[in-house]
Design an enzyme around this catalytic site. Structure first.
Site, short mmCIF file in Angstrom:
data_model
loop_
_atom_site.label_atom_id
_atom_site.label_comp_id
_atom_site.label_asym_id
_atom_site.label_seq_id
_atom_site.Cartn_x
_atom_site.Cartn_y
_atom_site.Cartn_z
CE LYS A 79 -3.81 2.07 2.68
NZ LYS A 79 -4.74 1.85 3.82
CB SER A 148 -7.77 3.88 3.00
OG SER A 148 -7.01 3.21 4.00
CB SER A 172 -8.59 0.74 5.73
OG SER A 172 -9.24 1.96 5.93
#
Length: 450
Positions: A79, A148, A172
């Protein structure tokens, strides 16, 4: 016969060990899959194909030389709020576009020590909060993938990479995994190191893992856990070891506590129906499935998390807000401004409430092996304006307990639905074994977006 990009971590490691395939062949297959699907999905913030192939060839040289590693030859998506030396980490914000970290995050260093390597950086919402990145749901690009950790979930679910790392401050990891149809595992808080990861709320921020099976999640977690002296919430190396994450078959069906939680009314009809069908399948397979009422104490959990996240987020981003407010999203500006108005006494009360809820949750879970609960309201909504509601993840994130979501089929819109399982703090291996038992009991065939 499956193509390399369709294989999971465990099978790939076995094929590498037997010299039946190579990491280079895998990465070649993944790149072809990415080239086919990325124009529609937009899962990647950075991908250097030549570099990925060279890292795969280097792993193959190590394998031929007889070297070993828990993840030797396995490429992983990271990420884009997690620093990787030699790759840009833009944090989902134009303020950091092209930023080159001086060193890698601890989680990346551990991945590389285990023989794995970074395939590329996956798209994140701005600073891992609400403002979405460009990623689309791989099952239907008119729908959000969740957030996210949107790029990590979409890339794994779509066969672009066998595993990925994300973060969770509310929902998330679990929510995008459920929306995209892969396994999402958020370990007990403190098991995975956070040094080199962009913070949002230091009390709540946790790392998580995306794979396409529960055993794969256990393999990746076992290779990455351990004490991080630079992370104040990191747990001792004595908490759990890699050997604890070797999944063992259960001799007895699990005792499952059904928690509908204070936000049950938000669950959509399709999610409720699938949840009841899942419970029936688990009972039929022999599980003891009983309702558990968390009681009124947990009705404050969602507000408690919000206060902690907003108060700490306001501190985290105070300098950016003062200097670059016009470059921040309205969602992040609202968090900073609201958080800065919170009284210090209210923040401390929320932290104390969190500790009380952690103790109360442990007490209520003493007689079960895991909690079963929805991971989200239902299928991914048809919007790019937000990433969906994290409410069904809030209690478990607030309390720092391990949670895992498994895919349980498609809903009426042809999008994935999931089932979330939650364990007691630091009983991650038990939770993963229960999750694998449940996945087998529900008995769904493995599916991937077209």
């Amino acid at each position: 016969m499956k193509k390399p990009y369709q294989l999971g971590v465990a099978q790939l490691l076995e094929e590498f060990r037997r010299r039946e395939s190579t990491s280079e062949q895998l990465v070649t297959s993944l790149i072809a899959r990415i080239d086919e699907r990325e124009p529609a999905v937009h899962a990647w913030a950075h991908l250097d194909r030549a570099q990925a192939l060279e890292r795969a060839r280097n792993a193959d040289r190590h394998i031929r030389a007889g070297k070993t590693g828990e993840l030797l030859g396995i490429p992983v998506g990271i990420k884009d709020v997690i620093d990787v030396h030699g790759m840009p980490t833009g944090r989902g914000s134009p303020l950091f576009a092209g930023r080159q970290p001086e060193c890698s995050a601890t989680i990346v260093e551990r991945l590389e020590r285990a023989g794995g390597f970074v395939l590329g950086k996956t798209v994140t919402a701005e600073f891992a909060y609400l403002h979405p990145g460009p990623t689309r749901n791989p099952w239907n690009p008119a729908h959000t993938p969740g957030g996210s950790s949107m790029g990590s979930a979409a890339a794994v679910a779509d066969g672009m990479v066998p595993a990925a790392i994300g973060t969770q401050t509310n929902g998330s990891v679990i929510r995008p995994a459920a929306f995209c149809g892969c396994v999402g595992y958020k370990p007990s808080q403190g098991l995975l190191p956070r040094t080199g990861v962009q913070p949002l709320s230091p009390t709540l921020d946790q790392l998580g893992i995306f794979t396409r099976s529960v055993p794969d999640a256990a393999i990746v977690a076992g290779a990455l856990i351990g004490h991080d002296p630079k992370d104040p919430l990191s747990l001792s190396d004595m908490s759990l070891s890699q050997n604890d994450f070797v999944l063992r078959s259960r001799y007895q069906p699990p005792r499952l506590a059904v928690v509908r939680s204070p936000v049950w009314h938000l669950a959509e009809p399709a999610q409720r129906q699938r949840f009841e069908e899942n419970l029936a399948a688990l009972r039929a397979a022999g599980a003891l499935v009983e309702d558990l009422d968390l009681g009124s104490a947990f009705e404050i959990a969602h507000e408690t998390l919000r206060i902690i996240m907003f108060a700490e987020g306001a501190v985290t981003f105070a300098k950016l807000h003062a200097q670059q407010r016009d470059q921040l999203s309205p969602e992040l500006n609202q968090l900073i401004e609201e958080g800065s108005r919170l009284r210090a006494t209210r923040f401390e009360e929320a932290r104390e409430q969190r500790q009380r809820l952690r103790t109360e949750l442990l007490r209520r879970m003493l007689l079960c092996d895991a909690v079963v609960t929805p991971p989200a309201r239902g299928e991914a909504p048809a919007t790019f304006g937000h990433t969906g509601d994290p409410s069904f993840c809030t209690i478990w994130t607030l309390c720092g307990v391990p949670a895992v979501t498994i895919p349980v089929g498609l809903g009426p819109q042809g999008l994935p639905l999931g089932l979330q399982l939650v364990g007691r703090f630091l009983e991650d291996p038990s939770l993963l074994s229960v999750a694998q038992w449940c996945a087998q009991a529900i008995g769904l065939p493995e599916r991937m977006p077209a």
